[in-house]
Design an enzyme around this catalytic site. Structure first.
Site, PDB file in Angstrom:
ATOM      1  N   HIS A 174      -4.541   1.222  -0.938  1.00  0.00           N
ATOM      2  CA  HIS A 174      -6.068   0.359  -0.835  1.00  0.00           C
ATOM      3  C   HIS A 174      -7.182   1.429  -0.978  1.00  0.00           C
ATOM      4  CE1 HIS A 174      -6.739   2.408   3.198  1.00  0.00           C
ATOM      5  NE2 HIS A 174      -5.285   2.028   3.605  1.00  0.00           N
ATOM      6  N   CYS A 190      -3.117   3.975   5.343  1.00  0.00           N
ATOM      7  CA  CYS A 190      -1.677   4.349   4.528  1.00  0.00           C
ATOM      8  C   CYS A 190      -2.074   5.229   3.317  1.00  0.00           C
ATOM      9  CB  CYS A 190      -1.246   2.664   4.189  1.00  0.00           C
ATOM     10  SG  CYS A 190      -0.559   1.943   5.490  1.00  0.00           S
TER      11      CYS A 190
END
Length: 222
Positions: A174, A190
């Protein structure tokens, strides 16, 4: 529609190529020389949102998007994430890959192996994980219901969701609200890219694309 942003002029990067050529992720994943310059990270209008320009002088040049020579047995279109090197590679074939700098959070260190991209989202909704809320209740507790997409959303303008079969790995690729953290380790999240980079990557990959995540120096591909 995402507007195009120009490429910077070629700069002297020979020393950087020498430094990088001494490091390899594994015996079958070998990066050699940089063959194209970093791009500019200018202001970008994306639908109803305007993504601010990024001051790249605060970021290690090795973390900026660039095409590199890259030898791998992985097929074209595969994403290879080397968390130790803080790099994400999109395999292009003919010994080339597009390389992106990444920031890695604790959740990003919790998965190794192979998966596929089963979902893609523009300006995604975000909900902190239970672990994040328990670890930092003052920061995340009030967001149990989630956050709508936008410039303040930690996922940034795009997110790619990784699955193994029908199981959501909870592993995401992302954007970020903190481009200065690219190249480092962060407390949560993440795999984060500069917002201009995640938009570029998002446009290049398809649902069903293979992702190989390497933790440490050993490839986990099968």
């Amino acid at each position: 529609m995402v507007s195009a942003f120009p490429f910077a002029r070629l700069s002297a990067i020979g020393a950087l190529a020498i430094l990088l050529s001494g490091c390899a992720s594994s015996s079958d994943l070998i990066e050699t020389a940089i063959i194209s310059p970093p791009t500019e990270y200018s202001e970008l209008v994306d639908g109803l949102h305007t993504i601010p320009a990024v001051d790249t002088s605060d970021i290690d040049p090795a973390m900026l998007r660039q095409r590199v020579d890259y030898t791998t047995r992985e097929p074209v279109g595969t994403i290879v994430i080397d968390t130790a090197a803080r790099h994400l590679y999109l395999v292009e074939g003919d010994g080339k890959a597009m390389r992106y700098g990444i920031g890695v959070g604790k959740e990003g260190l919790a998965f190794a192996g192979t998966a596929i991209i089963k979902r893609k989202a523009e300006w995604p909704h975000w909900t902190p994980t239970r672990n994040m809320m328990e670890r930092e209740p003052a920061r995340y507790g009030h967001l149990a219901g989630g956050m709508v997409g936008g410039l303040a959303n930690p996922l940034g303008p795009r997110a790619l969701y990784l699955y193994q079969g029908e199981r959501d790995t909870m592993f995401r690729i992302h954007g970020t609200t903190e481009p200065e953290t690219i190249g480092g380790a962060v407390s949560s999240g993440c795999i984060r890219l500069i917002n201009q980079d995640i938009i570029d990557l998002y446009s290049r990959v398809k649902i069903g694309s293979r992702v190989v995540v390497i933790q440490g120096s050993r490839a986990m591909s099968s």
